[in-house]
Design a protein around this motif. Structure first.
Motif, PDB file in Angstrom:
ATOM      1  N   ALA A 408       0.816  -1.212   0.000  1.00  0.00           N
ATOM      2  CA  ALA A 408       0.000   0.000   0.000  1.00  0.00           C
ATOM      3  C   ALA A 408       0.852   1.265   0.000  1.00  0.00           C
ATOM      4  CB  ALA A 408      -0.936  -0.010   1.213  1.00  0.00           C
ATOM      5  N   GLY A 409       1.946   1.269   0.774  1.00  0.00           N
ATOM      6  CA  GLY A 409       2.796   2.453   0.846  1.00  0.00           C
ATOM      7  C   GLY A 409       3.423   2.805  -0.494  1.00  0.00           C
ATOM      8  N   PRO A 410       4.193   1.890  -1.107  1.00  0.00           N
ATOM      9  CA  PRO A 410       4.771   2.200  -2.413  1.00  0.00           C
ATOM     10  C   PRO A 410       3.720   2.487  -3.492  1.00  0.00           C
ATOM     11  CG  PRO A 410       5.881   0.331  -1.427  1.00  0.00           C
ATOM     12  CD  PRO A 410       4.710   0.630  -0.558  1.00  0.00           C
ATOM     13  N   ILE A 411       2.577   1.797  -3.433  1.00  0.00           N
ATOM     14  CA  ILE A 411       1.519   2.086  -4.409  1.00  0.00           C
ATOM     15  C   ILE A 411       1.019   3.516  -4.229  1.00  0.00           C
ATOM     16  CG2 ILE A 411      -0.854   1.536  -5.055  1.00  0.00           C
ATOM     17  CD1 ILE A 411      -0.228  -1.393  -4.469  1.00  0.00           C
ATOM     18  N   GLY A 412       0.779   3.903  -2.979  1.00  0.00           N
ATOM     19  CA  GLY A 412       0.365   5.269  -2.731  1.00  0.00           C
ATOM     20  C   GLY A 412       1.413   6.272  -3.183  1.00  0.00           C
ATOM     21  N   ARG A 413       2.686   5.946  -2.948  1.00  0.00           N
ATOM     22  CA  ARG A 413       3.767   6.847  -3.381  1.00  0.00           C
ATOM     23  C   ARG A 413       3.792   6.990  -4.889  1.00  0.00           C
ATOM     24  NH1 ARG A 413       6.090  10.495  -4.425  1.00  0.00           N
ATOM     25  NH2 ARG A 413       8.226  11.169  -3.956  1.00  0.00           N
ATOM     26  N   LEU A 414       3.495   5.923  -5.609  1.00  0.00           N
ATOM     27  CA  LEU A 414       3.513   5.959  -7.072  1.00  0.00           C
ATOM     28  C   LEU A 414       2.490   6.940  -7.623  1.00  0.00           C
ATOM     29  CD1 LEU A 414       4.744   4.653  -9.634  1.00  0.00           C
ATOM     30  CD2 LEU A 414       2.924   2.943  -9.506  1.00  0.00           C
ATOM     31  N   PHE A 415       1.389   7.137  -6.886  1.00  0.00           N
ATOM     32  CA  PHE A 415       0.318   8.016  -7.361  1.00  0.00           C
ATOM     33  C   PHE A 415       0.225   9.305  -6.544  1.00  0.00           C
ATOM     34  CE2 PHE A 415      -0.874   3.807  -8.813  1.00  0.00           C
ATOM     35  CZ  PHE A 415      -1.293   4.053 -10.118  1.00  0.00           C
ATOM     36  N   SER A 416       1.330   9.713  -5.938  1.00  0.00           N
ATOM     37  CA  SER A 416       1.295  10.884  -5.062  1.00  0.00           C
ATOM     38  C   SER A 416       1.977  12.104  -5.635  1.00  0.00           C
ATOM     39  CB  SER A 416       1.942  10.540  -3.711  1.00  0.00           C
ATOM     40  OG  SER A 416       3.315  10.233  -3.881  1.00  0.00           O
ATOM     41  N   GLY A 417       2.601  11.989  -6.803  1.00  0.00           N
ATOM     42  CA  GLY A 417       3.261  13.132  -7.403  1.00  0.00           C
ATOM     43  C   GLY A 417       4.708  13.269  -6.977  1.00  0.00           C
ATOM     44  N   THR A 418       5.328  14.376  -7.423  1.00  0.00           N
ATOM     45  CA  THR A 418       6.765  14.576  -7.202  1.00  0.00           C
ATOM     46  C   THR A 418       7.064  15.753  -6.279  1.00  0.00           C
ATOM     47  OG1 THR A 418       6.834  15.946  -9.208  1.00  0.00           O
ATOM     48  CG2 THR A 418       7.364  13.604  -9.451  1.00  0.00           C
ATOM     49  N   LEU A 565       8.083   2.349  -8.024  1.00  0.00           N
ATOM     50  CA  LEU A 565       7.740   1.389  -9.072  1.00  0.00           C
ATOM     51  C   LEU A 565       8.651   0.171  -9.023  1.00  0.00           C
ATOM     52  CD1 LEU A 565       5.990   0.760 -11.540  1.00  0.00           C
ATOM     53  CD2 LEU A 565       7.647   2.012 -12.941  1.00  0.00           C
ATOM     54  N   VAL A 566       9.954   0.391  -8.826  1.00  0.00           N
ATOM     55  CA  VAL A 566      10.900  -0.728  -8.715  1.00  0.00           C
ATOM     56  C   VAL A 566      10.549  -1.587  -7.512  1.00  0.00           C
ATOM     57  CG1 VAL A 566      13.309  -1.326  -8.262  1.00  0.00           C
ATOM     58  CG2 VAL A 566      12.753   0.457  -9.920  1.00  0.00           C
ATOM     59  N   THR A 567      10.200  -0.948  -6.400  1.00  0.00           N
ATOM     60  CA  THR A 567       9.839  -1.688  -5.191  1.00  0.00           C
ATOM     61  C   THR A 567       8.604  -2.542  -5.421  1.00  0.00           C
ATOM     62  OG1 THR A 567      10.766   0.076  -3.806  1.00  0.00           O
ATOM     63  CG2 THR A 567       9.234  -1.464  -2.758  1.00  0.00           C
ATOM     64  N   ILE A 568       7.599  -1.978  -6.053  1.00  0.00           N
ATOM     65  CA  ILE A 568       6.372  -2.726  -6.328  1.00  0.00           C
ATOM     66  C   ILE A 568       6.667  -3.933  -7.205  1.00  0.00           C
ATOM     67  CG2 ILE A 568       4.141  -2.621  -7.499  1.00  0.00           C
ATOM     68  CD1 ILE A 568       4.036   0.361  -6.662  1.00  0.00           C
ATOM     69  N   ALA A 569       7.487  -3.728  -8.242  1.00  0.00           N
ATOM     70  CA  ALA A 569       7.820  -4.826  -9.149  1.00  0.00           C
ATOM     71  C   ALA A 569       8.601  -5.924  -8.420  1.00  0.00           C
ATOM     72  CB  ALA A 569       8.629  -4.299 -10.336  1.00  0.00           C
ATOM     73  N   ALA A 570       9.579  -5.539  -7.605  1.00  0.00           N
ATOM     74  CA  ALA A 570      10.411  -6.531  -6.915  1.00  0.00           C
ATOM     75  C   ALA A 570       9.611  -7.300  -5.872  1.00  0.00           C
ATOM     76  CB  ALA A 570      11.611  -5.832  -6.270  1.00  0.00           C
ATOM     77  N   VAL A 571       8.921  -6.572  -5.008  1.00  0.00           N
ATOM     78  CA  VAL A 571       8.165  -7.236  -3.950  1.00  0.00           C
ATOM     79  C   VAL A 571       7.013  -8.047  -4.535  1.00  0.00           C
ATOM     80  CG1 VAL A 571       6.761  -6.869  -1.885  1.00  0.00           C
ATOM     81  CG2 VAL A 571       8.783  -5.459  -2.282  1.00  0.00           C
ATOM     82  N   GLY A 572       6.332  -7.491  -5.524  1.00  0.00           N
ATOM     83  CA  GLY A 572       5.227  -8.211  -6.148  1.00  0.00           C
ATOM     84  C   GLY A 572       5.670  -9.512  -6.792  1.00  0.00           C
TER      85      GLY A 572
END
Length: 608
Positions: A408-418, A565-572
């Protein structure tokens, strides 16, 4: 689409209608749009089966074209959502104001006419297409009627943009209402083009041109990606500094809201190209008597009422959530950690994906079996089909539910902007992802259970379930709004959505068992429990990997969109491998049933 008519064997069934909104080409996730599964192609049971006839192969080709269009549109929609967060933020006042103005046209269209297009017109178009003129006369009158009626409503709604924004929001300040009204002036004309897209798309479907209808939202998303890219190039990305609302300019409104509507316009107009190539002689025609709409409308009255109840509830839910924008604006730090309507809709957009891909697809496959059992008077076959569908859906849906919670954390970060407060915004979205993911398995269970009523051509029972859930949900929502701080209203609403999913599944289960008998509830529950344990163990493995990547210490996983995104891909990936190995070791038979259609299409896996 009609859920009351079994598909003929001469063409693939109509895809479920979902107007493109720019948020992945589908209606706002909080709105009620009945997902229908009125039939499918037969499933090959063994690789040794004889080659399918050319007609079935063409059906498979049509399905592949539609499915690929939907998948591409969803991927582009996710990219669009992430880019929009870069442009204007995700937990900002402007993001919530724009979300409100851009989602209202979708829900109002479904409230006014979406059910008519889905339920009433499809059988009429099928019938008209068999006439000597291939339905050209009927289609001309239908398109003309759509243009006239939807133009009237779009004009009326646009003129009422200010009162609409005021009525559908709560506690907004005058500057917020002014910007919301400006956005709405540009967005509300979308209602007209949704109507055009719907009717022309259904005409193409009735004549066997299925791909264009599902690929048109891709055009919409490409346009919006270009518009958001231009916005960032001209005005820069949101950096987290204060005064975003105070410094907003008409040029920003024009590009952002006008570009959103431009995508919907092109989504509708692009369908006229295949319509012209279809050979139908379409021209303006104003004689509307004898079109049979009243008769078919009576038949579909329960489904139309269900859609109205659900979408009215959605508007009221969104009104309560709008208080978060006003509460955030009053905070001295800008309230980056306060999720609002944009963040809530984004969390639902994310978590509904596995349900849309797996539950809807499997329900489509099995719906014919249910319909055939009722048509042949073999009600005893309903329970095995329903049990198989529920157990098969458990494999992907339970895994994704756990995966969303872990990531949930990395997913939220992916859609939170820069912006500089991107991590805080990501944590806020991640909190909503956790809560919405909790109810995901029950959403799919409820979806499968009500297919039984549709298969028996009973639309009244699903409407009653929908009305009961809407009533309970609204009472709970308004009670919660009276006690929960406005800064936490989106969190409470996310939890409420999960609770209502559970309640929907329980009510549907009780009614199905009462009418059709037990469908193997103990076996289904056993599958979900066993699969749940495997998913939890895989989630624990994934949580360790996430910890190593700084997911719990504000480390690498939170550093940027790319690191998320890298974290989501690796952990997923680690979770998926662990999950499949655990299921294989535990000899979960449902795994083979779920993977069977895939492995039979891959020669190496089929031989193994």
């Amino acid at each position: 689409m009609s859920t009351e008519r079994r598909p003929t064997p001469t063409r693939p069934p109509m895809p479920a209608y979902s107007p493109g909104t720019g948020r992945s080409g589908s209606a706002a996730t909080s709105s009620y749009v009945p997902e229908t599964a009125t039939g499918s192609l037969p499933v090959q049971e063994a690789p040794q089966a004889p080659a399918r006839p050319p007609e079935q192969r063409s059906h498979s080709k049509a399905y592949a074209l539609m499915a690929s269009g939907t998948m591409v549109s969803r991927v582009l929609g996710f990219v669009r959502t992430a880019m929009l967060a870069v442009a204007i933020g995700s937990t900002t006042t402007v993001a919530d104001i724009f979300e409100k103005a851009n989602v209202i046209p979708t829900i109002i269209f479904m409230l006014l006419a979406g059910g008519i297009f889905n339920v009433v017109l499809v059988p009429q178009l099928i019938k008209a297409s068999k006439a000597p003129d291939r339905g050209a006369d009927y289609t001309s009158r239908l398109i003309t009627l759509t243009v006239v009626v939807m133009a009237f409503f779009a004009l009326l709604l646009t003129l009422l943009a200010g009162p609409l924004i005021a009525a559908l929001t709560k506690d907004w300040t005058e500057p917020m209402l002014a910007l919301g009204t400006a956005f709405a002036y540009w967005c509300l004309p979308q209602v007209f083009f949704y109507g055009v897209y719907a009717v022309v798309g259904q005409v193409l479907n009735a004549h066997g041109h299925f791909g264009a209808y599902m690929w048109a939202p891709v055009v919409n998303n490409l346009v919006q990606l270009a518009v958001i890219g231009a916005y960032i190039a001209f005005f820069g990305a949101y950096n987290g500094s204060g005064g975003q609302l105070d410094s907003w300019t008409p040029q920003q409104t024009l590009l952002l809201a006008g570009g959103s509507t431009l995508g919907i316009v092109l989504q509708a107009l692009v369908l006229f190209l295949p319509l012209a190539r279809s050979g139908l002689a379409i021209r303006p025609r104003f004689g509307w008597r004898g079109m049979g709409l009243r008769h078919v409308g009576k038949i579909a009255a329960w489904t139309l009422a269900s859609m109205m109840v659900g979408n009215i509830a959605s508007l009221l839910y969104a009104r309560l959530v709008s208080t978060a924008a006003a509460a955030r604006a009053a905070l001295p730090d800008g309230g980056a950690s306060v999720p609002g309507e944009y963040a809530l809709n984004t969390s639902q957009l994310i978590t509904v994906l596995p349900h849309s891909i797996f539950a809807l697809s499997l329900a489509t496959v099995l719906f014919n079996d249910l319909s055939r059992a009722f048509a042949d008077g073999e009600r005893e076959k309903v329970a095995p089909v329903l049990s198989r569908g529920l157990r098969g859906t458990a494999i992907p849906v339970v895994f994704f539910s756990v995966g969303f919670i872990v990531l949930a954390g990395p997913i939220g970060r992916l859609f939170s902007g820069t912006s500089v407060d991107g991590a805080a915004a990501g944590a806020a979205i991640g909190q909503l992802v956790v809560l919405t993911a909790l109810g995901l398995p029950f959403k799919s269970i409820h979806f499968f259970l009500i297919r039984v009523f549709f298969a028996e051509e009973d639309t009244r029972t699903p409407m009653l379930i929908q009305s009961a859930i809407a009533g309970v949900g609204l009472v709970a929502a308004y009670s919660m709004a009276a006690t929960v701080p406005a800064t936490q209203i989106a969190v409470g609403m996310a939890l409420l959505y999960g609770v209502t999913n559970v309640l929907s599944a329980i009510i549907a289960h009780v009614l199905v068992v009462r009418r059709y008998g037990d469908y193997g509830t103990a076996q289904v529950a056993d599958t979900y429990i066993r699969v749940g344990w495997m998913a939890l163990l895989a989630g624990a493995v994934g949580a360790v990997v996430l910890w190593l990547m700084g997911g719990y210490t504000n480390g690498y996983a939170w550093g940027s969109l790319s690191s998320a995104l890298v974290t989501i891909a690796a952990v997923g990936t680690v979770m998926l491998v662990a999950y499949l190995l655990l299921l294989r070791a535990a000899r979960v038979s449902e795994l083979e049933e779920f993977l069977g259609p895939l492995t039979r299409r891959i020669p190496a896996l089929r031989r193994r």
